[in-house]
Structure formats: structure tokens, C-alpha cells
Write an enzyme that holds these catalytic residues in place. Sequence first.
Site, mmCIF file in Angstrom:
data_model
loop_
_atom_site.group_PDB
_atom_site.id
_atom_site.type_symbol
_atom_site.label_atom_id
_atom_site.label_comp_id
_atom_site.label_asym_id
_atom_site.label_seq_id
_atom_site.Cartn_x
_atom_site.Cartn_y
_atom_site.Cartn_z
ATOM 1 N N SER A 187 0.851 -1.192 0.000
ATOM 2 C CA SER A 187 0.000 0.000 0.000
ATOM 3 C C SER A 187 0.890 1.247 0.000
ATOM 4 O O SER A 187 2.068 1.160 -0.364
ATOM 5 C CB SER A 187 -0.933 -0.034 1.211
ATOM 6 O OG SER A 187 -1.951 0.928 1.070
ATOM 7 N N ASN A 188 0.356 2.383 0.395
ATOM 8 C CA ASN A 188 1.149 3.618 0.419
ATOM 9 C C ASN A 188 0.690 4.501 1.584
ATOM 10 O O ASN A 188 -0.204 4.130 2.335
ATOM 11 C CB ASN A 188 1.041 4.343 -0.930
ATOM 12 C CG ASN A 188 -0.389 4.674 -1.271
ATOM 13 O OD1 ASN A 188 -1.045 5.445 -0.565
ATOM 14 N ND2 ASN A 188 -0.909 4.072 -2.342
ATOM 15 N N ARG A 189 1.285 5.684 1.703
ATOM 16 C CA ARG A 189 1.082 6.516 2.896
ATOM 17 C C ARG A 189 -0.156 7.397 2.848
ATOM 18 O O ARG A 189 -0.368 8.211 3.746
ATOM 19 C CB ARG A 189 2.313 7.402 3.100
ATOM 20 C CG ARG A 189 3.515 6.633 3.608
ATOM 21 C CD ARG A 189 4.717 7.548 3.717
ATOM 22 N NE ARG A 189 4.416 8.768 4.435
ATOM 23 C CZ ARG A 189 5.142 9.880 4.340
ATOM 24 N NH1 ARG A 189 6.180 9.920 3.538
ATOM 25 N NH2 ARG A 189 4.818 10.948 5.029
#
Length: 220
Positions: free
Chosen positions: A21-23
Site C-alpha cells: 500500500s502507500n502513505r
Amino acid sequence: MRILITAGPTREAIDPVRFLSNRSSGKMGYCLARVAARRGHGVTLVSGPVALRPPEGVTFVPVTSALEMLAAVKRHLPRCDALIMAAAVADWRPRNVSPQKLKKATASRVLCLVPTPDILASLRSKKGRRIFIGFAAETERLLAEAHRKLRDKNLDLIVANDVSRRDAGFEVDTNRVTLVDASGRVQALPLMTKMKVAARILDWLEACGLSARVLQRSAE
Ligand code: C5P
């Protein structure tokens, strides 16, 4: 207007307990949904997994992966006048999802990744008179990348966002963005809260929707 907004990250499963995933916190997309609903627009919010409560008065569509987000956007787009893609869609997903939890027996493991579909680019043929707004979160060559994405994804407006700064972009409540529209107009906004950035984006959208309607009427 009926506005479809996407927000948050997507999660791409590796196995039943792990994902890529990402931030993205989803804050920018949720601010857009909140401001749009308060202004009386009909809002559908398609959201990846975030720790935020959906704003009141919006139709909420939770999704997990990029493929699910694509399907939800395709399902809701026909009833909408505008699409704002604020989601940080994962660019790759593991080619195979293990049905069982992977064992950490080996010291290293190679994951094979395949690209996810580009949601905006894949909706080109379905755009019609709809207004499409995208985001460009960049750490370098901000405006050059924003112009390229505006063109490649057939957008009316792109919100360019320098995510290398601590006070703007991912996770925080403030943002510093530059609005670049399809006519080439560039508007650099100062650091402001994401609620205020959302208001400026909606000001642009409402003005654009109004002039499109005026043009449509004058053509009739
Ligand atoms: O990831 P990228 O910088 O290309 O994202 C630019 C815009 O494209 C964003 O508005 C994002 O929501 C959208 N996007 C998309 N489908 C993807 C990746 C990004 O629609 N697979």
C-alpha cells in the site's frame, strides 16, 4: 452537481495477512467530499481503507484494491457529472495472491508485481461531457509531470502536489498545491488547510460546470 470522489490508498494483497500500500491518509479526498456535500452537491465517495469517518450526507462505497476501485468508479460514473480522483491508487499488485500465509522460512523472497489498471486513463471513452480532475503527487519535476498527466489522462484539471515537503501531501492536515487546467492556466496556491484546498478545487469545478452548462445552452 453529482460528484464522484475517490480517496485513500488501495491495498494489494500478498497473502491473507499482508499487502502492499502507500502513505495516503485519505484526508484530501474526505475534505473534498465534506465540502462538496455541505455545498449541496450529490456526493459518492469511493474510499480505500482509511481511519476516517465518512462525511455526513455522502453515499459511501468502501473498496480495498485498485481493481475494486476501478469497478466501483465504473459502476457510479454514469450517474455523475464530475469525477475527482484523489485516491493514491497502488501502481502495482502482486501477480499471485497466496491463499495461505507465506512462511518466512527463506531469507529472501522475490515478489512478482504487475501494473494495476490506470483508472482515469481507462475511462477516456466514457468521459463524454463529464469533468475529470486528477492529482499528481510528485517528489520532483512537479509541473512537468502534472502537465504530462493532464494530457495523458485526458483531464480538465490536475492538482499538483509536492509530497517531498513535510507540511504538505501525505498524512498532514495542510497542503500546498498548484492547479493546472486544460487551457494551460496555472494557479499556485499557498500552504493552506486541506479543507481550504478542497474549497478552491470545488470553486474551480463549479465555475467549470457553470460555463459548460452555459455553452451547452447556447449551442441548443
Ligand atoms: O499515480 P499517478 O501519479 O499517475 O496518479 C495521478 C492521478 O491518476 C491521480 O488522480 C490518481 O488518482 C489517478 N490514478 C488512477 N489509476 C491508477 C493510478 C493513478 O486513476 N492506477
